[in-house]
Write a protein that holds these residues in place. Structure first.
Motif, PDB file in Angstrom:
ATOM      1  N   ARG A 153       0.829  -1.226   0.000  1.00  0.00           N
ATOM      2  CA  ARG A 153       0.000   0.000   0.000  1.00  0.00           C
ATOM      3  C   ARG A 153       0.852   1.260   0.000  1.00  0.00           C
ATOM      4  O   ARG A 153       0.488   2.257  -0.637  1.00  0.00           O
ATOM      5  N   ILE A 154       1.986   1.252   0.706  1.00  0.00           N
ATOM      6  CA  ILE A 154       2.838   2.441   0.776  1.00  0.00           C
ATOM      7  C   ILE A 154       3.971   2.393  -0.252  1.00  0.00           C
ATOM      8  O   ILE A 154       4.839   3.257  -0.242  1.00  0.00           O
ATOM      9  N   SER A 155       3.940   1.387  -1.095  1.00  0.00           N
ATOM     10  CA  SER A 155       4.972   1.258  -2.121  1.00  0.00           C
ATOM     11  C   SER A 155       4.871   2.402  -3.133  1.00  0.00           C
ATOM     12  O   SER A 155       3.785   2.908  -3.432  1.00  0.00           O
ATOM     13  N   SER A 156       6.021   2.799  -3.658  1.00  0.00           N
ATOM     14  CA  SER A 156       6.051   3.846  -4.679  1.00  0.00           C
ATOM     15  C   SER A 156       5.723   3.299  -6.062  1.00  0.00           C
ATOM     16  O   SER A 156       5.567   4.071  -7.011  1.00  0.00           O
ATOM     17  N   ILE A 157       5.624   1.977  -6.173  1.00  0.00           N
ATOM     18  CA  ILE A 157       5.257   1.346  -7.443  1.00  0.00           C
ATOM     19  C   ILE A 157       3.727   1.358  -7.548  1.00  0.00           C
ATOM     20  O   ILE A 157       3.042   0.656  -6.803  1.00  0.00           O
ATOM     21  N   ARG A 158       3.202   2.132  -8.449  1.00  0.00           N
ATOM     22  CA  ARG A 158       1.759   2.370  -8.488  1.00  0.00           C
ATOM     23  C   ARG A 158       0.911   1.112  -8.688  1.00  0.00           C
ATOM     24  O   ARG A 158      -0.083   0.941  -7.989  1.00  0.00           O
ATOM     25  N   PRO A 159       1.265   0.225  -9.631  1.00  0.00           N
ATOM     26  CA  PRO A 159       0.436  -0.986  -9.782  1.00  0.00           C
ATOM     27  C   PRO A 159       0.370  -1.811  -8.499  1.00  0.00           C
ATOM     28  O   PRO A 159      -0.681  -2.373  -8.168  1.00  0.00           O
ATOM     29  N   VAL A 160       1.478  -1.891  -7.774  1.00  0.00           N
ATOM     30  CA  VAL A 160       1.503  -2.632  -6.512  1.00  0.00           C
ATOM     31  C   VAL A 160       0.610  -1.957  -5.489  1.00  0.00           C
ATOM     32  O   VAL A 160      -0.169  -2.615  -4.794  1.00  0.00           O
ATOM     33  N   SER A 161       0.708  -0.646  -5.390  1.00  0.00           N
ATOM     34  CA  SER A 161      -0.127   0.108  -4.450  1.00  0.00           C
ATOM     35  C   SER A 161      -1.602   0.001  -4.808  1.00  0.00           C
ATOM     36  O   SER A 161      -2.457  -0.167  -3.930  1.00  0.00           O
ATOM     37  N   TRP A 162      -1.911   0.083  -6.092  1.00  0.00           N
ATOM     38  CA  TRP A 162      -3.310  -0.024  -6.529  1.00  0.00           C
ATOM     39  C   TRP A 162      -3.882  -1.407  -6.233  1.00  0.00           C
ATOM     40  O   TRP A 162      -5.052  -1.530  -5.867  1.00  0.00           O
ATOM     41  N   LEU A 163      -3.065  -2.446  -6.406  1.00  0.00           N
ATOM     42  CA  LEU A 163      -3.522  -3.801  -6.111  1.00  0.00           C
ATOM     43  C   LEU A 163      -3.871  -3.934  -4.632  1.00  0.00           C
ATOM     44  O   LEU A 163      -4.907  -4.531  -4.283  1.00  0.00           O
ATOM     45  N   ALA A 164      -3.041  -3.373  -3.778  1.00  0.00           N
ATOM     46  CA  ALA A 164      -3.317  -3.410  -2.343  1.00  0.00           C
ATOM     47  C   ALA A 164      -4.574  -2.622  -2.012  1.00  0.00           C
ATOM     48  O   ALA A 164      -5.400  -3.052  -1.195  1.00  0.00           O
ATOM     49  N   ARG A 165      -4.738  -1.461  -2.638  1.00  0.00           N
ATOM     50  CA  ARG A 165      -5.936  -0.653  -2.424  1.00  0.00           C
ATOM     51  C   ARG A 165      -7.193  -1.429  -2.816  1.00  0.00           C
ATOM     52  O   ARG A 165      -8.213  -1.395  -2.120  1.00  0.00           O
ATOM     53  N   ALA A 166      -7.125  -2.111  -3.962  1.00  0.00           N
ATOM     54  CA  ALA A 166      -8.284  -2.868  -4.441  1.00  0.00           C
ATOM     55  C   ALA A 166      -8.645  -3.985  -3.469  1.00  0.00           C
ATOM     56  O   ALA A 166      -9.825  -4.204  -3.157  1.00  0.00           O
ATOM     57  N   TYR A 167      -7.643  -4.702  -2.994  1.00  0.00           N
ATOM     58  CA  TYR A 167      -7.885  -5.787  -2.033  1.00  0.00           C
ATOM     59  C   TYR A 167      -8.545  -5.254  -0.764  1.00  0.00           C
ATOM     60  O   TYR A 167      -9.546  -5.805  -0.289  1.00  0.00           O
TER      61      TYR A 167
END
Length: 219
Positions: free
Chosen positions: A43-57
């Motif tokens: 969620r706090i990653s600077s990599i947007r796809p990774v952060s978005w995946l966490a947000r979606a979950y």
């Protein structure tokens, strides 16, 4: 009030709590914390796809009822060829649920650590991972104890939903005794009292843990 029934049913229900409810809670919460830490870091990653995946979950878990999640895993997965026994189904559902809620708690705790701690770690030659593991996470853990303790206590009560998929825990035992005796009000109130007892003990443990951790905080 049938006091003889209350006395006779107390130990079976308490045993169901000790051998069913508490192990289910511990297993789900432990796995959920590991999942929550991973999701929080994503969620706090600077990599947007990774952060978005966490947000979606997190959004899916927090936006849908726990009962629906439980039913999707136990009753829904067999439709695509994945059949699980009741206990693993309950553990998976509760783990995913805890992971979604606890991830935000852990994320907030990590962000609450002053940036100077990160800078101090980099100054003495630590890598990002070392700084996170040795400096930031220990401080974040202390901050997250109260909300995570509340999550754990809530999970103890939420495990009663597992009775709907035939997991033998305390409320399932209460249902079985009530169905046999037809004393639904008496047995369900007794089950509520036992859940309350569990929560009182856990709340007392939470208070002691918080006081112990506060001893290491500079005033």
């Amino acid at each position: 009030m049938d006091w003889e029934l209350v006395a006779d049913s107390f130990w079976p229900m308490l045993k169901g709590g000790l051998t069913g409810t508490i192990p289910l809670t511990l297993a789900s919460f432990s796995l959920g914390l590991v999942l929550a830490l991973v999701v929080a870091l994503m969620r706090i990653s600077s990599i947007r796809p990774v952060s978005w995946l966490a947000r979606a979950y997190i959004s899916v878990i927090r936006g849908t009822p726990l009962l629906v999640q439980l039913f999707v895993i136990f009753f829904g997965l067999p439709s695509i060829g994945v059949t699980l026994d009741p206990w693993p189904s309950a553990v998976i559902a509760f783990t995913l649920n805890v992971g979604g809620y606890a991830a935000e708690v852990i994320r907030a705790a990590i962000l609450s650590v002053p940036k100077g701690q990160w800078e101090a770690g980099y100054t003495i030659g630590m890598t990002h991972v070392q700084t996170l593991r040795r400096l930031v996470l220990p401080q974040a853990a202390r901050v997250s104890v109260p909300p995570l303790s509340n999550t754990f206590i809530s999970l103890v009560k939420d495990t009663s939903l597992a009775s709907l998929i035939l997991v033998t825990e305390m409320f399932r035992v209460a249902q079985q005794i009530a169905a046999f005796s037809q004393q639904f009000m008496v047995l369900y109130i007794e089950a509520a009292v036992i859940y309350w007892m569990f929560c009182l003990v856990l709340s007392a443990g939470q208070i002691r843990l918080e006081k112990r951790l506060d001893r290491y905080v500079a005033r």
